[in-house]
Design a protein around this motif. Structure first.
Motif, mmCIF file in Angstrom:
data_model
loop_
_atom_site.group_PDB
_atom_site.id
_atom_site.type_symbol
_atom_site.label_atom_id
_atom_site.label_comp_id
_atom_site.label_asym_id
_atom_site.label_seq_id
_atom_site.Cartn_x
_atom_site.Cartn_y
_atom_site.Cartn_z
ATOM 1 N N ARG A 101 0.835 -1.184 0.000
ATOM 2 C CA ARG A 101 0.000 0.000 0.000
ATOM 3 C C ARG A 101 0.874 1.240 0.000
ATOM 4 O O ARG A 101 1.802 1.359 0.786
ATOM 5 C CB ARG A 101 -0.891 0.010 1.255
ATOM 6 N N ARG A 103 -9.456 7.219 5.386
ATOM 7 C CA ARG A 103 -9.519 6.116 4.426
ATOM 8 C C ARG A 103 -8.806 4.885 4.980
ATOM 9 O O ARG A 103 -9.295 3.759 4.846
ATOM 10 C CB ARG A 103 -8.892 6.542 3.099
ATOM 11 N N LEU A 104 -7.666 5.108 5.605
ATOM 12 C CA LEU A 104 -6.951 3.981 6.203
ATOM 13 C C LEU A 104 -7.765 3.390 7.354
ATOM 14 O O LEU A 104 -7.844 2.161 7.505
ATOM 15 C CB LEU A 104 -5.579 4.423 6.707
ATOM 16 N N THR A 121 -10.959 3.291 7.656
ATOM 17 C CA THR A 121 -12.029 2.489 7.070
ATOM 18 C C THR A 121 -11.497 1.166 6.552
ATOM 19 O O THR A 121 -12.117 0.111 6.731
ATOM 20 C CB THR A 121 -12.712 3.261 5.933
ATOM 21 N N ASP A 122 -10.327 1.197 5.921
ATOM 22 C CA ASP A 122 -9.717 -0.043 5.430
ATOM 23 C C ASP A 122 -9.466 -1.017 6.577
ATOM 24 O O ASP A 122 -9.693 -2.227 6.450
ATOM 25 C CB ASP A 122 -8.395 0.261 4.723
ATOM 26 N N GLU A 159 -12.790 -2.528 7.809
ATOM 27 C CA GLU A 159 -13.330 -3.525 6.902
ATOM 28 C C GLU A 159 -12.482 -4.801 6.922
ATOM 29 O O GLU A 159 -13.027 -5.910 6.821
ATOM 30 C CB GLU A 159 -13.431 -2.948 5.492
ATOM 31 N N ALA A 160 -11.166 -4.654 7.077
ATOM 32 C CA ALA A 160 -10.317 -5.838 7.192
ATOM 33 C C ALA A 160 -10.652 -6.609 8.460
ATOM 34 O O ALA A 160 -10.745 -7.845 8.456
ATOM 35 C CB ALA A 160 -8.840 -5.429 7.193
ATOM 36 N N ALA A 174 -5.034 -5.327 5.754
ATOM 37 C CA ALA A 174 -5.200 -3.961 5.254
ATOM 38 C C ALA A 174 -3.971 -3.463 4.517
ATOM 39 O O ALA A 174 -3.993 -2.383 3.918
ATOM 40 C CB ALA A 174 -5.526 -3.019 6.412
#
Length: 208
Positions: free
Chosen positions: A13, A23-24, A26-27, A30-31, A54
């Motif tokens: 990344r 954004r990170l 959120t990543d 979700e991970a 992530a």
């Protein structure tokens, strides 16, 4: 704690630009949700595995969360918020109660099939984190009840909206469970199954 996620591909990344930390975050949420969807115990989900999924270093996680448990709890909140927002988007899609109800059903099923890990966190792989269900979980069901109530009112139908909403949710969950659990079966489209739900539960305009 076992470092699960070894089968999860590590992605390289590029560092997010200043101001893009959300954004990170959120990543990472979700991970974590995807890992919770795949495992049935908190002991099977390490912070390192979440970071790997992530594509970041474990130290990056601590910039956004107090600890491992805080990350997982917020990941559950994230799942419920996403699910609630999908149902609400269907509710807000039309002033026609029948169209809004039907669109919400489409959104429900699409969310469940496109975000299977998140959906399993909500309704299948319920990991005990020592916290109460987020308010967004109750809000999601309250939206469904209000959608059903609007349809019943338009039909001048005296049935209890709460009870019919329970039936509706059970039916929708059954569609998701069948389609996702047995993808090789020649199921009819989810759209036609939702049409069948609406007809069977008398949630269509009377003229239909």
């Amino acid at each position: 704690m076992a470092d699960t996620g070894s089968a999860t591909a590590t992605t390289s990344r590029q560092r997010y630009a200043r101001g893009e930390g959300d954004r990170l975050r959120t990543d990472l949420l979700e991970a974590a949700a995807d890992l919770m969807g795949a495992h049935d115990s908190i002991e099977n989900i390490s912070l390192r595995a979440v970071a790997r999924a992530a594509g970041v270093s474990p130290t990056a996680v601590y910039r956004h969360f107090d600890d491992h448990l805080d990350l997982l709890r917020q990941a559950v909140d994230h799942c419920w918020n996403n699910f609630r927002d999908e149902i609400r988007a269907g509710q807000n899609s039309s002033d026609d109660p029948f169209v809004a109800f039907r669109n919400s059903g489409d959104n429900y099923v699409r969310f469940a099939l496109e975000h299977r890990g998140q959906y399993r966190v909500l309704f299948s792989n319920r990991i005990e984190l020592g916290c109460e269900r987020p308010s967004s979980g109750l809000e999601a069901f309250e939206i469904l009840v209000s959608l059903v109530a609007a349809v019943l009112d338009a039909r001048d139908d005296p049935r209890d909206a709460f009870g019919v909403a329970i039936q509706t949710h059970t039916w929708m969950h059954g569609i998701v469970d069948l389609v996702s659990g047995n993808p090789d079966m020649p199921w009819p489209s989810t759209s036609s199954m939702l049409d069948g739900l609406a007809i069977a539960l008398a949630l269509v305009p009377i003229d239909d």
